[in-house]
Design a protein around this motif. Structure first.
Motif, PDB file in Angstrom:
ATOM      1  N   VAL A 165      -2.607   4.068   2.628  1.00  0.00           N
ATOM      2  CA  VAL A 165      -3.539   2.953   2.497  1.00  0.00           C
ATOM      3  C   VAL A 165      -4.954   3.529   2.478  1.00  0.00           C
ATOM      4  CG1 VAL A 165      -4.381   0.804   3.561  1.00  0.00           C
ATOM      5  CG2 VAL A 165      -1.954   1.426   3.759  1.00  0.00           C
ATOM      6  N   GLY A 166      -5.702   3.281   1.397  1.00  0.00           N
ATOM      7  CA  GLY A 166      -7.081   3.758   1.321  1.00  0.00           C
ATOM      8  C   GLY A 166      -7.926   3.194   2.462  1.00  0.00           C
ATOM      9  N   SER A 167      -8.955   3.940   2.865  1.00  0.00           N
ATOM     10  CA  SER A 167      -9.748   3.546   4.036  1.00  0.00           C
ATOM     11  C   SER A 167     -10.452   2.206   3.833  1.00  0.00           C
ATOM     12  CB  SER A 167     -10.774   4.634   4.359  1.00  0.00           C
ATOM     13  OG  SER A 167     -11.589   4.844   3.203  1.00  0.00           O
ATOM     14  N   GLY A 168     -10.669   1.832   2.556  1.00  0.00           N
ATOM     15  CA  GLY A 168     -11.362   0.571   2.299  1.00  0.00           C
ATOM     16  C   GLY A 168     -10.438  -0.635   2.205  1.00  0.00           C
ATOM     17  N   VAL A 169      -9.140  -0.421   2.365  1.00  0.00           N
ATOM     18  CA  VAL A 169      -8.182  -1.530   2.214  1.00  0.00           C
ATOM     19  C   VAL A 169      -7.743  -1.997   3.599  1.00  0.00           C
ATOM     20  CG1 VAL A 169      -5.943  -2.237   1.238  1.00  0.00           C
ATOM     21  CG2 VAL A 169      -7.357  -0.549   0.030  1.00  0.00           C
ATOM     22  N   THR A 170      -7.942  -3.287   3.863  1.00  0.00           N
ATOM     23  CA  THR A 170      -7.615  -3.780   5.205  1.00  0.00           C
ATOM     24  C   THR A 170      -6.387  -4.695   5.219  1.00  0.00           C
ATOM     25  OG1 THR A 170      -9.159  -5.588   4.799  1.00  0.00           O
ATOM     26  CG2 THR A 170     -10.004  -3.713   6.050  1.00  0.00           C
ATOM     27  N   LYS A 171      -6.038  -5.202   4.042  1.00  0.00           N
ATOM     28  CA  LYS A 171      -5.016  -6.244   3.996  1.00  0.00           C
ATOM     29  C   LYS A 171      -3.575  -5.721   4.088  1.00  0.00           C
ATOM     30  CE  LYS A 171      -4.196 -10.152   1.110  1.00  0.00           C
ATOM     31  NZ  LYS A 171      -4.323 -10.689  -0.236  1.00  0.00           N
ATOM     32  N   TYR A 172      -3.385  -4.430   3.856  1.00  0.00           N
ATOM     33  CA  TYR A 172      -2.008  -3.895   3.803  1.00  0.00           C
ATOM     34  C   TYR A 172      -1.844  -2.730   4.765  1.00  0.00           C
ATOM     35  CZ  TYR A 172      -1.909  -6.779  -0.349  1.00  0.00           C
ATOM     36  OH  TYR A 172      -1.994  -7.851  -1.187  1.00  0.00           O
ATOM     37  N   GLN A 173      -0.575  -2.526   5.185  1.00  0.00           N
ATOM     38  CA  GLN A 173      -0.283  -1.431   6.112  1.00  0.00           C
ATOM     39  C   GLN A 173       0.778  -0.504   5.528  1.00  0.00           C
ATOM     40  OE1 GLN A 173       0.625  -4.781   7.879  1.00  0.00           O
ATOM     41  NE2 GLN A 173      -1.609  -4.994   7.704  1.00  0.00           N
ATOM     42  N   GLU A 174       0.736   0.733   6.021  1.00  0.00           N
ATOM     43  CA  GLU A 174       1.761   1.700   5.661  1.00  0.00           C
ATOM     44  C   GLU A 174       3.122   1.168   6.079  1.00  0.00           C
ATOM     45  OE1 GLU A 174      -0.183   5.789   6.376  1.00  0.00           O
ATOM     46  OE2 GLU A 174       1.943   6.039   6.918  1.00  0.00           O
TER      47      GLU A 174
ATOM     48  N   GLU B 186      -7.543   1.875  -2.754  1.00  0.00           N
ATOM     49  CA  GLU B 186      -6.224   1.787  -3.384  1.00  0.00           C
ATOM     50  C   GLU B 186      -5.085   1.972  -2.376  1.00  0.00           C
ATOM     51  OE1 GLU B 186      -7.464   3.578  -7.757  1.00  0.00           O
ATOM     52  OE2 GLU B 186      -6.750   4.997  -6.253  1.00  0.00           O
ATOM     53  N   LEU B 187      -3.870   1.719  -2.893  1.00  0.00           N
ATOM     54  CA  LEU B 187      -2.661   1.982  -2.116  1.00  0.00           C
ATOM     55  C   LEU B 187      -1.813   2.970  -2.900  1.00  0.00           C
ATOM     56  CD1 LEU B 187      -1.562  -1.736  -1.508  1.00  0.00           C
ATOM     57  CD2 LEU B 187      -2.643  -0.246   0.204  1.00  0.00           C
ATOM     58  N   LEU B 188      -1.018   3.761  -2.194  1.00  0.00           N
ATOM     59  CA  LEU B 188      -0.020   4.583  -2.879  1.00  0.00           C
ATOM     60  C   LEU B 188       1.339   4.062  -2.443  1.00  0.00           C
ATOM     61  CD1 LEU B 188       0.332   7.151  -4.716  1.00  0.00           C
ATOM     62  CD2 LEU B 188       0.796   8.402  -2.598  1.00  0.00           C
ATOM     63  N   ILE B 189       2.220   3.824  -3.426  1.00  0.00           N
ATOM     64  CA  ILE B 189       3.574   3.397  -3.048  1.00  0.00           C
ATOM     65  C   ILE B 189       4.605   4.435  -3.494  1.00  0.00           C
ATOM     66  CG2 ILE B 189       3.038   0.927  -3.098  1.00  0.00           C
ATOM     67  CD1 ILE B 189       4.716   0.769  -5.754  1.00  0.00           C
ATOM     68  N   ARG B 190       5.676   4.498  -2.711  1.00  0.00           N
ATOM     69  CA  ARG B 190       6.875   5.235  -3.122  1.00  0.00           C
ATOM     70  C   ARG B 190       7.718   4.187  -3.833  1.00  0.00           C
ATOM     71  NH1 ARG B 190      10.389   7.443  -5.156  1.00  0.00           N
ATOM     72  NH2 ARG B 190      11.913   8.922  -4.350  1.00  0.00           N
ATOM     73  N   VAL B 191       7.864   4.341  -5.145  1.00  0.00           N
ATOM     74  CA  VAL B 191       8.601   3.337  -5.918  1.00  0.00           C
ATOM     75  C   VAL B 191      10.078   3.382  -5.510  1.00  0.00           C
ATOM     76  CG1 VAL B 191       9.221   2.548  -8.238  1.00  0.00           C
ATOM     77  CG2 VAL B 191       6.969   3.596  -7.844  1.00  0.00           C
ATOM     78  N   LYS B 192      10.639   2.227  -5.179  1.00  0.00           N
ATOM     79  CA  LYS B 192      12.033   2.174  -4.719  1.00  0.00           C
ATOM     80  C   LYS B 192      12.980   1.669  -5.801  1.00  0.00           C
ATOM     81  CE  LYS B 192      12.947   2.982  -0.861  1.00  0.00           C
ATOM     82  NZ  LYS B 192      13.253   4.274  -0.193  1.00  0.00           N
ATOM     83  N   ALA B 193      12.566   0.652  -6.524  1.00  0.00           N
ATOM     84  CA  ALA B 193      13.396   0.116  -7.612  1.00  0.00           C
ATOM     85  C   ALA B 193      12.470  -0.455  -8.664  1.00  0.00           C
ATOM     86  CB  ALA B 193      14.326  -0.968  -7.083  1.00  0.00           C
ATOM     87  N   VAL B 194      12.837  -0.227  -9.935  1.00  0.00           N
ATOM     88  CA  VAL B 194      11.991  -0.699 -11.029  1.00  0.00           C
ATOM     89  C   VAL B 194      12.913  -1.151 -12.159  1.00  0.00           C
ATOM     90  CG1 VAL B 194      11.636   1.685 -11.811  1.00  0.00           C
ATOM     91  CG2 VAL B 194      10.061  -0.057 -12.569  1.00  0.00           C
ATOM     92  N   GLY B 195      12.645  -2.323 -12.696  1.00  0.00           N
ATOM     93  CA  GLY B 195      13.521  -2.878 -13.725  1.00  0.00           C
ATOM     94  C   GLY B 195      13.292  -2.228 -15.081  1.00  0.00           C
ATOM     95  N   LEU B 196      14.368  -2.134 -15.844  1.00  0.00           N
ATOM     96  CA  LEU B 196      14.265  -1.711 -17.242  1.00  0.00           C
ATOM     97  C   LEU B 196      14.289  -2.996 -18.057  1.00  0.00           C
ATOM     98  CD1 LEU B 196      14.310   0.525 -19.432  1.00  0.00           C
ATOM     99  CD2 LEU B 196      16.804   0.451 -19.318  1.00  0.00           C
ATOM    100  N   CYS B 197      13.144  -3.323 -18.669  1.00  0.00           N
ATOM    101  CA  CYS B 197      12.962  -4.602 -19.350  1.00  0.00           C
ATOM    102  C   CYS B 197      13.166  -4.405 -20.859  1.00  0.00           C
ATOM    103  CB  CYS B 197      11.536  -5.075 -19.071  1.00  0.00           C
ATOM    104  SG  CYS B 197      11.110  -6.670 -19.749  1.00  0.00           S
ATOM    105  N   GLY B 198      13.567  -5.464 -21.545  1.00  0.00           N
ATOM    106  CA  GLY B 198      13.690  -5.402 -22.998  1.00  0.00           C
ATOM    107  C   GLY B 198      12.391  -4.948 -23.643  1.00  0.00           C
TER     108      GLY B 198
ATOM    109  N   ILE C 282       8.112  -3.813 -10.658  1.00  0.00           N
ATOM    110  CA  ILE C 282       7.915  -2.753  -9.660  1.00  0.00           C
ATOM    111  C   ILE C 282       8.099  -3.219  -8.213  1.00  0.00           C
ATOM    112  CG2 ILE C 282       6.178  -1.106  -8.796  1.00  0.00           C
ATOM    113  CD1 ILE C 282       4.732  -1.835 -11.634  1.00  0.00           C
ATOM    114  N   THR C 283       8.851  -2.410  -7.451  1.00  0.00           N
ATOM    115  CA  THR C 283       8.898  -2.590  -5.997  1.00  0.00           C
ATOM    116  C   THR C 283       8.749  -1.228  -5.334  1.00  0.00           C
ATOM    117  OG1 THR C 283      11.293  -2.245  -5.870  1.00  0.00           O
ATOM    118  CG2 THR C 283      10.545  -4.522  -6.165  1.00  0.00           C
ATOM    119  N   GLY C 284       8.277  -1.214  -4.119  1.00  0.00           N
ATOM    120  CA  GLY C 284       8.162   0.070  -3.420  1.00  0.00           C
ATOM    121  C   GLY C 284       7.696  -0.100  -1.992  1.00  0.00           C
ATOM    122  N   ASP C 285       7.564   1.038  -1.322  1.00  0.00           N
ATOM    123  CA  ASP C 285       7.054   1.082   0.055  1.00  0.00           C
ATOM    124  C   ASP C 285       5.633   1.625   0.035  1.00  0.00           C
ATOM    125  OD1 ASP C 285       9.527   0.326   0.973  1.00  0.00           O
ATOM    126  OD2 ASP C 285      10.144   2.358   1.570  1.00  0.00           O
ATOM    127  N   ILE C 286       4.753   1.004   0.777  1.00  0.00           N
ATOM    128  CA  ILE C 286       3.393   1.545   0.878  1.00  0.00           C
ATOM    129  C   ILE C 286       3.451   2.812   1.745  1.00  0.00           C
ATOM    130  CG2 ILE C 286       1.034   1.124   1.698  1.00  0.00           C
ATOM    131  CD1 ILE C 286       1.494  -1.864   1.163  1.00  0.00           C
TER     132      ILE C 286
END
Ligand SMILES: [Zn+2]
Ligand SMILES: [Zn+2]
Length: 344
Positions: A68-77, A26-38, A61-65
């Motif tokens: 990064v879990g040890s099994g995830v290779t596609k994304y970086q902090e 998995e990834l953990l993100i710090r959420v930066k901005a999130v829309g309030l939808c109808g 949802i948007t945020g910063d990673i």
């Protein structure tokens, strides 16, 4: 961490909850901005048939990673990302037909798993493998990236209904979704966009997004007016983006021969629309339902905003701290805000 947690219908609480742990896939993100939808607002007041309580809502949802879990290779902090809330199973009958937004086992952050109304959010293995994560370019703000979610549904609708060069398009209901429909119809080559709405505040908004004609359906008959504007021909595409059965009926009555009528907005459960099927039969009308979007339509919507061709910042009228979500709901309901974006 601080989160907005829904404990049941009409029981939203801003409270301290445990920061979620990031698993190895998995990834953990710090959420930066999130829309309030109808749809968030509807869920907050009425609940949702698929929700599990207590739940952290928020699906735009948007945020910063940040991990990064040890099994995830596609994304970086450190990567800035947009996270699509459509996570199909790829295994049910709908998915096997390629209709991912109709997936019978759809995973939806903010409904079936915790969403973005929180300081931190786990991006699960499901989302990484079957959802869609799009890196946000440096010159794009988190707030603009948030608009990808509402735009995706609008984009998918107009692509499926083939809104095209030379069309007269009527948009009934000009909340944020209706305004996106107006602007996108123009981008797709509509020669005339007509906005129908009962609120003067929202009609003014529609003008700002490029509507050529404004009809207040409280004061005048929208069917007669559309016929008048189009020399009695009617509109090629009509999008009903509101919860009214009257609007659905009118949409059919104002269609040109071989016109397409799209029911974009749902109506109250059990409410039926009375339609003259002879209009559908003799004029060869096409009635379409619309819901959701697929991954490609989501990606194209993101790209449209990133390119600047659709100016997302015009929609984001209010950016508030997450703790002020109740104020955001009021601003949205009164029509004062077009889009409220929250910062956890
Ligand atoms: Zn949404
Ligand atoms: Zn499925």
């Amino acid at each position: 961490m601080i989160a907005a947690v829904l404990h049941g219908p009409n029981d939203l609480r801003i409270e301290e909850v445990k920061t979620p742990a990031c698993g190895q896939d998995e990834l953990l993100i710090r959420v930066k901005a999130v829309g309030l939808c109808g749809s968030d607002i509807r869920t907050i007041f009425n609940g949702h048939k698929r929700i599990t309580y207590p739940q952290i809502l928020g699906h735009e949802i948007t945020g910063d990673i940040v991990k990064v879990g040890s099994g995830v290779t596609k994304y970086q902090e450190g990567q800035r990302i947009y996270v699509s809330p459509t996570v199909p199973c790829f295994d049910c009958a709908a998915c096997k037909n390629g209709w991912y937004c109709q997936c019978e086992n759809l995973t939806v952050p903010g409904t079936t798993i915790p969403g973005g109304f929180a300081e931190y959010m786990v991006i699960t293995k499901d989302i990484i493998e079957r959802g869609q994560i799009i890196p946000i370019p440096d010159n794009m703000s988190y707030e603009n990236a948030v608009m990808t979610e509402p735009l995706s549904s609008v984009y998918a609708c107009q692509e499926n209904a083939d809104v095209t060069l030379g069309d007269t398009v009527v948009v009934i209901g000009t909340g944020p979704i209706g305004c996106l429909h107006i602007e996108l119809a123009r981008l797709r080559g509509a020669i005339r966009v007509i906005a129908v709405e009962q609120s003067e505040v929202r009609l003014k908004m529609a003008k700002q997004f490029g509507a050529d004609y404004l009809i207040n359906s409280k004061n005048e008959d929208p069917v007669a007016r559309v016929k008048e504007i189009t020399g009695n021909w009617g509109a090629e595409k009509i999008i009903s983006a509101n919860p009214s059965t009257d609007a659905q009926k009118q949409a059919i009555e104002m269609a040109a021969k071989r016109g397409k009528v799209v029911f974009f907005g749902g109506v109250a459960p059990g409410k039926l629309t009375e339609i003259d099927t002879n209009l559908v039969h003799y004029n060869q009308l096409m009635l379409l339902g619309h819901f959701g979007y697929d991954h490609l339509q989501n990606y194209k919507s993101f790209a449209l905003i990133a390119s600047g061709r659709l100016a997302a910042e015009k929609y984001v009228t209010h950016v508030l701290p997450l703790a002020e979500i109740k104020k955001g709901i009021e601003l949205t309901q009164s029509g004062e805000a077009i889009k409220v974006v929250l910062q956890p």
